[in-house]
Write a protein that holds these residues in place. Structure first.
Motif, PDB file in Angstrom:
ATOM      1  N   ALA A 181       0.828  -1.208   0.000  1.00 33.78           N
ATOM      2  CA  ALA A 181       0.000   0.000   0.000  1.00 33.78           C
ATOM      3  C   ALA A 181       0.861   1.256   0.000  1.00 33.78           C
ATOM      4  CB  ALA A 181      -0.937  -0.011   1.205  1.00 33.78           C
ATOM      5  N   VAL A 213       1.662   2.141  -3.465  1.00 32.66           N
ATOM      6  CA  VAL A 213       0.508   2.707  -4.171  1.00 32.66           C
ATOM      7  C   VAL A 213       0.316   4.171  -3.800  1.00 32.66           C
ATOM      8  CG1 VAL A 213      -1.999   2.566  -4.493  1.00 32.66           C
ATOM      9  CG2 VAL A 213      -0.631   0.464  -4.389  1.00 32.66           C
ATOM     10  N   THR A 214       0.561   4.530  -2.543  1.00 27.81           N
ATOM     11  CA  THR A 214       0.348   5.923  -2.125  1.00 27.81           C
ATOM     12  C   THR A 214       1.219   6.900  -2.910  1.00 27.81           C
ATOM     13  OG1 THR A 214       1.913   5.766  -0.281  1.00 27.81           O
ATOM     14  CG2 THR A 214      -0.406   5.277   0.203  1.00 27.81           C
ATOM     15  N   VAL A 232      -5.516   7.120  -5.485  1.00 29.11           N
ATOM     16  CA  VAL A 232      -4.907   6.136  -4.589  1.00 29.11           C
ATOM     17  C   VAL A 232      -5.965   5.296  -3.872  1.00 29.11           C
ATOM     18  CG1 VAL A 232      -3.500   5.863  -2.506  1.00 29.11           C
ATOM     19  CG2 VAL A 232      -2.786   7.446  -4.306  1.00 29.11           C
ATOM     20  N   ARG A 233      -6.971   5.939  -3.296  1.00 27.52           N
ATOM     21  CA  ARG A 233      -8.004   5.201  -2.533  1.00 27.52           C
ATOM     22  C   ARG A 233      -8.690   4.167  -3.415  1.00 27.52           C
ATOM     23  NH1 ARG A 233      -8.098   3.826   2.047  1.00 27.52           N
ATOM     24  NH2 ARG A 233      -8.696   1.857   1.221  1.00 27.52           N
ATOM     25  N   LEU A 284      -6.284   1.282  -4.165  1.00 26.39           N
ATOM     26  CA  LEU A 284      -6.164   0.416  -2.992  1.00 26.39           C
ATOM     27  C   LEU A 284      -7.393  -0.473  -2.837  1.00 26.39           C
ATOM     28  CD1 LEU A 284      -4.646   2.936  -0.427  1.00 26.39           C
ATOM     29  CD2 LEU A 284      -3.472   0.971  -1.457  1.00 26.39           C
ATOM     30  N   ASP A 285      -8.580   0.094  -3.046  1.00 28.41           N
ATOM     31  CA  ASP A 285      -9.815  -0.679  -2.909  1.00 28.41           C
ATOM     32  C   ASP A 285      -9.870  -1.835  -3.904  1.00 28.41           C
ATOM     33  OD1 ASP A 285     -10.666   0.978  -0.859  1.00 28.41           O
ATOM     34  OD2 ASP A 285     -12.055   2.132  -2.122  1.00 28.41           O
ATOM     35  N   ALA A 337      -7.274  -4.530  -3.086  1.00 28.94           N
ATOM     36  CA  ALA A 337      -7.736  -5.323  -1.942  1.00 28.94           C
ATOM     37  C   ALA A 337      -8.786  -6.335  -2.391  1.00 28.94           C
ATOM     38  CB  ALA A 337      -8.293  -4.418  -0.846  1.00 28.94           C
ATOM     39  N   LEU A 393      -3.315  -6.785  -2.396  1.00 29.62           N
ATOM     40  CA  LEU A 393      -2.842  -5.679  -1.569  1.00 29.62           C
ATOM     41  C   LEU A 393      -2.173  -6.183  -0.298  1.00 29.62           C
ATOM     42  CD1 LEU A 393      -2.726  -2.593  -1.179  1.00 29.62           C
ATOM     43  CD2 LEU A 393      -4.873  -2.797   0.087  1.00 29.62           C
ATOM     44  N   ASP A 413      -1.294  -4.395   2.843  1.00 27.52           N
ATOM     45  CA  ASP A 413      -1.488  -3.106   3.504  1.00 27.52           C
ATOM     46  C   ASP A 413      -0.451  -2.936   4.601  1.00 27.52           C
ATOM     47  OD1 ASP A 413      -2.303  -0.696   4.461  1.00 27.52           O
ATOM     48  OD2 ASP A 413      -4.434  -1.221   4.528  1.00 27.52           O
ATOM     49  N   ARG A 461       0.730  -0.065   5.661  1.00 30.26           N
ATOM     50  CA  ARG A 461       0.664   1.263   6.277  1.00 30.26           C
ATOM     51  C   ARG A 461       0.486   1.135   7.792  1.00 30.26           C
ATOM     52  NH1 ARG A 461      -4.312   3.365   3.000  1.00 30.26           N
ATOM     53  NH2 ARG A 461      -4.845   1.211   3.451  1.00 30.26           N
TER      54      ARG A 461
END
Length: 109
Positions: free
Chosen positions: A54, A57-58, A67-68, A71-72, A75, A80, A82, A84
Motif C-alpha cells: 500500500a 501505491v500511495t 490512490v483510494r 487500494l480498494d 484489496a 494488496l 497493507d 501502512r
C-alpha cells in the motif's frame, strides 16, 4: 511504465476494475485512471503476482492518480499488502512518547 504490465494480467486488471467501477458508479475517467495506476504498480513489480504494498501505491498520488480507488480494487483482487501504519498507532506513539517506558508499554497493550 504501463506497457511493462503483462498483457494477461492487464486484461484481468481491466476486467476487475471495470466490474468494480460499474458496481460503484464510477465515471469513465475514474475507471481509466484506476486501471492505469494498477498497471503501473504491477508493471514495476520484480515478482509479478506478488501482493503490492500500500505504501508503494500511495506514491501514485504524486502523479494525481486515485490512490483510494486503486487500494480498494487491489484489496478486492487480493493483491494488496497493507503495510501502512494505522493512524491510531501513530497518534498513540505521539501522545505516549513522554511517558515512562513501563507505563507506555503497558498502555500499548
Amino acid at each position: 511504465m504501463i506497457e511493462r504490465c503483462d498483457p494477461i494480467i492487464a486484461e484481468w486488471v481491466d476486467r476487475e476494475v471495470g466490474e468494480h467501477a460499474r458496481r460503484h458508479g464510477w465515471t469513465h475517467k475514474a475507471m481509466a485512471e484506476t486501471r492505469s495506476g494498477i498497471r503501473i504498480v504491477i508493471g514495476l513489480q520484480d515478482d509479478p503476482g506478488a501482493p503490492i504494498k500500500a505504501t508503494d501505491v500511495t506514491l501514485l498520488g504524486g502523479i494525481d492518480l486515485p490512490v483510494r480507488r486503486i487500494l480498494d480494487v487491489l484489496a478486492e483482487m487480493r493483491l494488496l499488502d497493507d503495510d501502512r501504519t494505522p493512524a491510531v498507532k501513530t497518534w498513540f506513539a505521539q501522545r505516549a512518547a513522554e511517558l515512562p517506558a513501563p507505563m507506555r508499554d503497558e498502555l500499548g497493550i
